[in-house]
Enzyme design. Structure first.
Site, mmCIF file in Angstrom:
data_model
loop_
_atom_site.group_PDB
_atom_site.id
_atom_site.type_symbol
_atom_site.label_atom_id
_atom_site.label_comp_id
_atom_site.label_asym_id
_atom_site.label_seq_id
_atom_site.Cartn_x
_atom_site.Cartn_y
_atom_site.Cartn_z
ATOM 1 N N ASN A 27 0.708 -1.155 0.296
ATOM 2 C CA ASN A 27 0.005 0.647 -0.253
ATOM 3 C C ASN A 27 0.848 1.333 0.379
ATOM 4 O OD1 ASN A 27 0.317 0.477 2.882
ATOM 5 N ND2 ASN A 27 -0.618 -0.881 3.406
ATOM 6 N N ASP A 84 -4.603 -6.488 4.925
ATOM 7 C CA ASP A 84 -5.647 -6.837 5.640
ATOM 8 C C ASP A 84 -5.326 -8.676 5.039
ATOM 9 O OD1 ASP A 84 -6.656 -4.674 7.347
ATOM 10 O OD2 ASP A 84 -7.055 -4.267 5.260
ATOM 11 N N LYS A 106 10.006 -17.118 -10.047
ATOM 12 C CA LYS A 106 9.107 -15.796 -10.196
ATOM 13 C C LYS A 106 8.683 -16.962 -11.277
ATOM 14 C CE LYS A 106 9.490 -12.018 -13.087
ATOM 15 N NZ LYS A 106 10.278 -11.251 -14.070
ATOM 16 N N PRO A 131 -3.661 -11.307 10.234
ATOM 17 C CA PRO A 131 -4.706 -11.602 11.280
ATOM 18 C C PRO A 131 -4.279 -9.800 12.074
ATOM 19 C CG PRO A 131 -1.802 -12.007 11.211
ATOM 20 C CD PRO A 131 -1.992 -12.407 10.201
ATOM 21 N N ASP A 132 -5.298 -9.204 12.906
ATOM 22 C CA ASP A 132 -5.246 -8.328 12.743
ATOM 23 C C ASP A 132 -4.774 -7.783 14.192
ATOM 24 O OD1 ASP A 132 -6.291 -5.853 13.802
ATOM 25 O OD2 ASP A 132 -7.905 -5.519 12.662
ATOM 26 N N ILE A 133 -3.241 -7.470 13.978
ATOM 27 C CA ILE A 133 -2.560 -7.398 15.383
ATOM 28 C C ILE A 133 -2.904 -6.727 16.313
ATOM 29 C CG2 ILE A 133 0.015 -7.178 15.994
ATOM 30 C CD1 ILE A 133 0.606 -6.813 12.623
ATOM 31 N N PHE A 181 -4.535 3.666 14.696
ATOM 32 C CA PHE A 181 -4.675 4.788 13.896
ATOM 33 C C PHE A 181 -5.837 4.049 12.163
ATOM 34 C CE2 PHE A 181 -1.529 8.162 12.783
ATOM 35 C CZ PHE A 181 -1.006 8.531 13.906
ATOM 36 N N LYS A 238 -13.699 1.143 15.199
ATOM 37 C CA LYS A 238 -12.814 0.997 15.876
ATOM 38 C C LYS A 238 -11.579 0.440 16.842
ATOM 39 C CE LYS A 238 -11.408 0.217 10.791
ATOM 40 N NZ LYS A 238 -10.339 1.425 9.896
ATOM 41 N N LYS A 276 -11.028 -2.686 18.679
ATOM 42 C CA LYS A 276 -9.999 -3.085 19.043
ATOM 43 C C LYS A 276 -9.484 -2.999 20.353
ATOM 44 C CE LYS A 276 -8.658 -2.794 14.008
ATOM 45 N NZ LYS A 276 -8.139 -3.155 13.147
HETATM 46 O O1 PMT Z 1 3.515 6.089 6.282
HETATM 47 P P1 PMT Z 1 2.402 8.125 5.820
HETATM 48 O O2 PMT Z 1 2.530 7.629 4.293
HETATM 49 O O3 PMT Z 1 3.337 8.483 6.890
HETATM 50 O O4 PMT Z 1 1.005 7.362 5.982
HETATM 51 C C1 PMT Z 1 0.119 7.317 7.320
HETATM 52 C C2 PMT Z 1 -1.052 6.377 7.373
HETATM 53 C C3 PMT Z 1 -2.007 7.093 6.731
HETATM 54 C C4 PMT Z 1 -0.487 5.126 7.003
HETATM 55 C C5 PMT Z 1 -0.740 6.308 8.866
HETATM 56 O O5 PMT Z 1 -1.444 7.143 9.399
HETATM 57 C C6 PMT Z 1 -2.713 5.142 9.594
HETATM 58 O O6 PMT Z 1 -3.764 5.548 9.382
HETATM 59 N N1 PMT Z 1 -2.106 3.755 9.178
HETATM 60 C C7 PMT Z 1 -3.145 2.770 9.781
HETATM 61 C C8 PMT Z 1 -4.075 3.117 8.733
HETATM 62 C C9 PMT Z 1 -4.546 1.267 8.599
HETATM 63 O O7 PMT Z 1 -3.971 0.587 8.307
HETATM 64 O O8 PMT Z 1 -5.543 1.402 9.116
HETATM 65 P P2 PMT Z 1 -6.816 0.506 9.518
HETATM 66 O O9 PMT Z 1 -8.030 1.096 9.380
HETATM 67 O O10 PMT Z 1 -6.317 -1.160 8.600
HETATM 68 O O11 PMT Z 1 -6.238 -0.158 10.475
HETATM 69 C C10 PMT Z 1 -6.763 -0.270 11.949
HETATM 70 C C11 PMT Z 1 -5.426 -0.177 13.087
HETATM 71 O O12 PMT Z 1 -5.452 -1.315 12.989
HETATM 72 C C12 PMT Z 1 -3.846 0.626 12.574
HETATM 73 O O13 PMT Z 1 -3.578 0.893 13.947
HETATM 74 C C13 PMT Z 1 -3.634 -0.277 11.935
HETATM 75 O O14 PMT Z 1 -1.956 -0.291 11.962
HETATM 76 C C14 PMT Z 1 -4.768 -2.015 12.718
HETATM 77 N N2 PMT Z 1 -4.244 -3.245 11.901
HETATM 78 C C15 PMT Z 1 -4.524 -3.305 10.325
HETATM 79 C C16 PMT Z 1 -4.858 -4.742 10.032
HETATM 80 C C17 PMT Z 1 -3.955 -5.254 11.235
HETATM 81 N N3 PMT Z 1 -4.178 -6.862 9.771
HETATM 82 N N4 PMT Z 1 -3.533 -5.442 11.417
HETATM 83 C C18 PMT Z 1 -3.267 -4.063 12.461
HETATM 84 O O15 PMT Z 1 -2.662 -3.996 13.359
#
Ligand code: PMT
Length: 403
Positions: free
Chosen positions: A210, A279, A289, A305-307, A324, A338, A342
């Protein structure tokens, strides 16, 4: 505003070939709007002319202990008492020995005795001189006396020997100054920060990922270290330099990030998950390859896994969990979901519908949500955003949010 702006910084330059490098330091500090006053030892003047520092700092350079100029007759007292910080760079073995012994035989050593400001010492010398027992004893003494001594870098030196003794590069040196000028309200705390994207391998040449650059997470790690925390940064692949002072763990995939985070979370009071974790990952990863004609149009995926969710399940008393989210609509609603699902104490929601916020940009506009309400942060640099998020974390601790 920069942490250096308006600060009185005394830069003591002593006799080392590295003295010329400090011209760049003075120039950059002046650009950051610091008020820079250079004090040079006699030996330093053999390596670089005072005029250079005068022009770059836009201030008179101090070289004389006893000046005929009545305005400067008490220079050591004025410089010392007005300083927000005193740097000695490069610090020669001789000056380090004098400081360790409490000598006051020139303007610089006298200024150090006459200051209550933090003193940062950057040794730079031949590696044998640096590792000599006398120098090492003197450095230990300086640390005991409360000085910060920044380790010299290793590499080839002016004398063509290789070893430890080089003046650190300016970005590293600058971070130590920023830390010394920052409030130390996170002292004794352990922060675990994640940053960047994850890469989910398809074959040795291809992956799913991403747009995360890691800038937001690195800014948080830098900010927490500057404010006194021990910081572990678990990072996916980025093109950023490792922030000074942090314990750095490099990972690639979501599964690697999961292992790294879970093994460091237990000892951390604060966990901030700024990483953009994939995800899903390809169901199978090919060792070879995949040939173009064999790539199917459908790539089978399996869920990672959702960490953060896992961390929420095992959250300890007194531990603060910050998530975040990158959202383009219904920021409050999506964020609240969220936060609850979480088991988070705080969530920072990036508005990614705007071009100056979220992925890759140097600025961000973040909405903070916690159990007590919401707080819209202004559009500002990611460094400033990180500081505001850390302020919020400090206030949540102060209000016993997670006990
Ligand atoms: O890195 P930059 O270019 O500076 O950009 C910043 C950012 C936009 C990447 C960052 O600030 C941000 O928003 N990160 C979280 C983006 C995200 O993946 O959001 P989410 O809604 O998918 O996940 C929510 C939270 O769950 C996040 O804290 C994520 O780290 C966590 N997560 C999500 C999926 C997963 N499998 N495991 C997780 O721990």
């Amino acid at each position: 505003m920069s942490v250096f702006a308006g600060k009185n910084i005394v830069v003591g330059v002593t006799g080392s070939i590295a003295a010329f490098k400090v011209a760049t330091w003075v120039s950059d500090l002046a650009k950051e709007e610091a008020l820079v006053h250079v004090v040079m030892s006699r030996a330093a003047e053999k390596f670089i002319a005072p005029l250079t520092f005068g022009a770059l700092s836009a201030n008179p350079v101090h070289t004389e202990m006893f000046s005929a100029d009545q305005h400067h007759s008490m220079a050591h007292i004025d410089l010392g008492s007005e300083a927000d910080i005193v740097l000695i760079a490069p610090a020669s073995a001789n000056t380090i020995a004098k400081l360790a012994g409490g000598f006051a035989d020139n303007l610089l050593t006298t200024t150090v005795l006459a200051t209550n400001a933090p003193v940062l010492v950057y040794p730079a010398m031949n590696s044998k001189m640096f590792s000599n027992r006398a120098t090492q004893r003197n450095i230990r003494k300086l640390k005991e006396m409360g000085f910060t001594v920044v380790d010299p870098a290793s590499g080839m030196m002016a004398c063509k020997e290789t070893g430890q003794g080089r003046l650190p590069e300016w970005p590293v040196a600058k971070e130590h100054i920023a830390k010394a000028l920052s409030k130390q309200d996170l002292k004794g705390q352990r922060f675990l920060v994640t940053a960047g994207p994850t890469r989910e391998s398809i074959d040795p040449a291809r992956y799913l990922s991403n747009r995360s650059s890691g800038k937001m997470g690195y800014a948080l790690a830098r900010c927490a270290w500057r404010r006194g925390a021990h910081v572990t940064l678990v990072s996916g692949p980025t093109s950023l330099s490792v922030p000074t002072g942090v314990e750095y763990v490099q990972v690639h995939s979501a599964l690697e990030m999961y292992d790294a985070v879970l093994s460091h979370a237990e000892v951390s009071q604060v966990v901030i998950k700024a990483a953009a974790v994939a995800d899903y990952r390809p169901e199978t990863q090919s060792r070879q390859k995949v040939k173009k004609d064999k790539i199917e149009l459908i790539l089978a995926l399996t869920q990672n896994p959702d960490i953060l969710f896992e961390l929420g399940k095992i959250k300890k008393k007194g531990q603060l969990l910050v998530g975040f989210a990158a959202e383009s609509e219904n920021l409050q609603e999506e964020g609240r979901k969220k936060l609850t699902k979480k088991n988070l104490d705080l969530i920072a929601i990036n508005d990614i519908s705007k071009s100056n916020s979220g992925f890759e940009t140097d600025t961000n506009r973040v909405l903070l949500l916690d159990a007590g309400g919401e707080n819209q942060l202004p559009l500002t640099s990611k460094d400033a955003t990180a500081n505001l998020i850390v302020d919020k974390i400090v206030s949540l601790f102060a209000n016993n949010c997670c006990t």
